[in-house]
Design an enzyme around this catalytic site. Structure first.
Site, PDB file in Angstrom:
ATOM      1  N   GLY A  22      57.579  42.718  39.332  1.00 58.74           N
ATOM      2  CA  GLY A  22      59.526  43.166  39.757  1.00 58.74           C
ATOM      3  C   GLY A  22      60.205  43.546  38.675  1.00 58.74           C
ATOM      4  O   GLY A  22      61.444  43.484  38.779  1.00 58.74           O
ATOM      5  N   SER A  23      59.850  43.562  37.164  1.00 54.02           N
ATOM      6  CA  SER A  23      60.331  43.687  36.638  1.00 54.02           C
ATOM      7  C   SER A  23      61.539  45.662  36.231  1.00 54.02           C
ATOM      8  O   SER A  23      62.582  45.111  36.375  1.00 54.02           O
ATOM      9  CB  SER A  23      59.618  43.280  35.242  1.00 54.02           C
ATOM     10  OG  SER A  23      58.857  44.623  35.092  1.00 54.02           O
ATOM     11  N   ASN A  24      60.790  46.334  37.266  1.00 58.37           N
ATOM     12  CA  ASN A  24      61.291  47.537  37.260  1.00 58.37           C
ATOM     13  C   ASN A  24      62.173  47.129  37.655  1.00 58.37           C
ATOM     14  O   ASN A  24      63.512  48.239  38.026  1.00 58.37           O
ATOM     15  CB  ASN A  24      59.923  48.617  37.681  1.00 58.37           C
ATOM     16  CG  ASN A  24      59.601  48.997  36.449  1.00 58.37           C
ATOM     17  OD1 ASN A  24      59.748  49.015  35.334  1.00 58.37           O
ATOM     18  ND2 ASN A  24      58.070  48.413  36.076  1.00 58.37           N
ATOM     19  N   ARG A 101      49.505  49.410  46.388  1.00 59.71           N
ATOM     20  CA  ARG A 101      48.854  49.727  47.884  1.00 59.71           C
ATOM     21  C   ARG A 101      49.097  51.417  47.907  1.00 59.71           C
ATOM     22  O   ARG A 101      49.628  51.533  47.244  1.00 59.71           O
ATOM     23  CB  ARG A 101      50.033  49.025  48.562  1.00 59.71           C
ATOM     24  CG  ARG A 101      49.770  48.138  49.457  1.00 59.71           C
ATOM     25  CD  ARG A 101      48.860  47.173  50.220  1.00 59.71           C
ATOM     26  NE  ARG A 101      48.187  47.872  50.986  1.00 59.71           N
ATOM     27  CZ  ARG A 101      46.291  46.401  50.751  1.00 59.71           C
ATOM     28  NH1 ARG A 101      46.699  46.330  49.877  1.00 59.71           N
ATOM     29  NH2 ARG A 101      46.249  47.161  51.683  1.00 59.71           N
ATOM     30  N   ASN A 117      57.806  56.926  42.242  1.00 58.58           N
ATOM     31  CA  ASN A 117      55.810  55.722  41.588  1.00 58.58           C
ATOM     32  C   ASN A 117      56.268  56.075  39.435  1.00 58.58           C
ATOM     33  O   ASN A 117      56.104  57.315  39.107  1.00 58.58           O
ATOM     34  CB  ASN A 117      54.719  55.908  41.607  1.00 58.58           C
ATOM     35  CG  ASN A 117      53.759  55.573  41.478  1.00 58.58           C
ATOM     36  OD1 ASN A 117      53.818  53.805  41.556  1.00 58.58           O
ATOM     37  ND2 ASN A 117      52.329  55.524  40.887  1.00 58.58           N
ATOM     38  N   HIS A 119      53.732  54.383  36.357  1.00 55.16           N
ATOM     39  CA  HIS A 119      52.395  54.265  35.744  1.00 55.16           C
ATOM     40  C   HIS A 119      52.437  54.384  35.612  1.00 55.16           C
ATOM     41  O   HIS A 119      53.199  54.891  33.878  1.00 55.16           O
ATOM     42  CB  HIS A 119      51.769  55.521  36.572  1.00 55.16           C
ATOM     43  CG  HIS A 119      49.900  54.854  36.395  1.00 55.16           C
ATOM     44  ND1 HIS A 119      49.453  54.478  37.723  1.00 55.16           N
ATOM     45  CD2 HIS A 119      49.307  55.744  35.471  1.00 55.16           C
ATOM     46  CE1 HIS A 119      48.552  54.663  37.148  1.00 55.16           C
ATOM     47  NE2 HIS A 119      47.604  54.991  36.102  1.00 55.16           N
ATOM     48  N   ASP A 155      48.155  59.047  41.608  1.00 55.67           N
ATOM     49  CA  ASP A 155      49.283  59.589  40.729  1.00 55.67           C
ATOM     50  C   ASP A 155      49.303  61.046  39.895  1.00 55.67           C
ATOM     51  O   ASP A 155      48.903  60.858  38.817  1.00 55.67           O
ATOM     52  CB  ASP A 155      48.541  58.100  39.718  1.00 55.67           C
ATOM     53  CG  ASP A 155      47.888  56.737  39.974  1.00 55.67           C
ATOM     54  OD1 ASP A 155      48.907  56.312  40.280  1.00 55.67           O
ATOM     55  OD2 ASP A 155      47.193  55.846  39.794  1.00 55.67           O
ATOM     56  N   HIS A 181      55.579  48.061  28.889  1.00 58.56           N
ATOM     57  CA  HIS A 181      56.645  48.034  30.431  1.00 58.56           C
ATOM     58  C   HIS A 181      57.891  48.164  29.807  1.00 58.56           C
ATOM     59  O   HIS A 181      59.110  48.034  30.530  1.00 58.56           O
ATOM     60  CB  HIS A 181      56.445  46.376  30.602  1.00 58.56           C
ATOM     61  CG  HIS A 181      56.222  45.527  31.824  1.00 58.56           C
ATOM     62  ND1 HIS A 181      54.691  45.287  32.102  1.00 58.56           N
ATOM     63  CD2 HIS A 181      57.060  45.698  33.497  1.00 58.56           C
ATOM     64  CE1 HIS A 181      54.936  44.860  33.809  1.00 58.56           C
ATOM     65  NE2 HIS A 181      56.137  45.497  34.418  1.00 58.56           N
ATOM     66  N   GLU A 184      58.781  51.724  30.359  1.00 56.14           N
ATOM     67  CA  GLU A 184      58.911  51.382  31.830  1.00 56.14           C
ATOM     68  C   GLU A 184      60.360  51.372  32.685  1.00 56.14           C
ATOM     69  O   GLU A 184      61.122  51.748  32.916  1.00 56.14           O
ATOM     70  CB  GLU A 184      58.115  50.474  32.157  1.00 56.14           C
ATOM     71  CG  GLU A 184      56.724  50.986  32.662  1.00 56.14           C
ATOM     72  CD  GLU A 184      55.437  50.690  33.602  1.00 56.14           C
ATOM     73  OE1 GLU A 184      54.619  50.568  33.223  1.00 56.14           O
ATOM     74  OE2 GLU A 184      55.992  49.503  34.144  1.00 56.14           O
TER      75      GLU A 184
HETATM   76  C1  GRF Z   1      54.256  48.686  36.205  1.00 52.52           C
HETATM   77  O1  GRF Z   1      52.986  48.225  35.056  1.00 52.52           O
HETATM   78  C2  GRF Z   1      53.628  49.189  36.614  1.00 52.52           C
HETATM   79  O2  GRF Z   1      53.956  50.469  36.181  1.00 52.52           O
HETATM   80  C3  GRF Z   1      52.994  49.526  37.845  1.00 52.52           C
HETATM   81  O3  GRF Z   1      52.465  48.358  37.890  1.00 52.52           O
HETATM   82  C4  GRF Z   1      53.641  47.197  37.450  1.00 52.52           C
HETATM   83  C5  GRF Z   1      54.768  46.682  37.763  1.00 52.52           C
HETATM   84  O4  GRF Z   1      55.220  45.993  36.863  1.00 52.52           O
HETATM   85  N1  GRF Z   1      52.938  50.274  38.790  1.00 52.52           N
HETATM   86  P1  GRF Z   1      56.277  44.957  37.613  1.00 52.52           P
HETATM   87  O5  GRF Z   1      56.011  44.302  38.371  1.00 52.52           O
HETATM   88  O6  GRF Z   1      57.836  45.790  37.341  1.00 52.52           O
HETATM   89  O7  GRF Z   1      56.700  44.198  36.326  1.00 52.52           O
END
Ligand code: GRF
Length: 218
Positions: A22-24, A101, A117, A119, A155, A181, A184
């Protein structure tokens, strides 16, 4: 990241889906609360009980609903529960922030051009699972991440934004994934703003009755 930040005219109502750390998700909440994204995360949905994202939602005070795929007999049924969760709070956009999923056409058509999404590769390279491992195995010297709209092509939807990172000698999955990350976390809020701007432009174009400009007549 050369992409300019689009102008935002209103506050976006966001839903987020996450399966893991869940870091994103947290980066998106931070971008809403501290800038630069004008938006609010109204609802997180997780499919894995006790995942990191769920704990983060608790700490951040974001409503979190568990929609466990093990309790649903098909992708369509699982996606039906997701649609219900997001429809209940009226979100503009839904962000798959590490949703592990495959989603069905049911979810995609419920949020046309509104499902995003992230990726961990420079798409169209290295789609699917273990994108970081795929990049290392291929021996590329440049990797990164891609935020894109979701369609039925895994994707493969329209790209919103990308960021690059170098692959350094001695990198393993962990070191490269950590570098990706960090990008991201910057890229995803920008991609959300870009998706909203696309929607706004499309709506404005559809509402404009004037014919498209032709060549000069004289
Ligand atoms: C990320 O690297 C994203 O690109 C991929 O899953 C990972 C999720 O990381 N789809 P987090 O759970 O947000 O830390």
């Amino acid at each position: 990241m050369a992409q300019p930040w689009p102008q935002q005219t209103s506050e976006l109502r966001l839903g987020v889906m996450a399966s893991g750390e869940g870091s994103n998700f947290e980066a998106l909440v931070a971008a809403c609360r501290e800038g630069p994204l004008r938006g609010r995360v109204l609802q997180l949905v997780v499919n894995n009980p006790g995942c990191g994202a769920q704990g983060r939602a608790e700490r951040l005070g974001i409503p979190c609903e568990l929609v466990d795929h093990r309790q649903h007999c098909s992708r369509e049924q699982l996606d039906g529960a997701l649609i219900e969760a997001f429809a209940a709070c009226g979100v503009d956009l839904v962000v798959m922030a590490g949703w592990m999923r495959i989603v069905s056409p049911r979810l995609i058509s419920a949020f046309p051009s509104r499902l995003i999404n992230i990726h961990p590769s420079l798409l169209p390279s290295f789609r699917g699972l273990d994108a970081v491992g795929q990049a290392l195995a291929a021996g590329v010297t440049l990797s990164g991440c891609t935020a894109h709209l979701v369609n039925t092509d895994l994707d493969g939807g329209p790209i919103l934004a990308q960021a690059t990172v170098p692959v350094l000698p001695g990198d393993d999955r962990n070191s490269l994934a950590a570098r990706i990350h960090r990008q991201e976390h910057r890229l995803l809020p920008l991609a959300v703003a870009l998706a909203a701007a696309r929607l706004r432009d499309r709506t404005a174009a559809a509402a404009d009755p004037s014919p498209p400009a032709g060549p000069p007549s004289g």
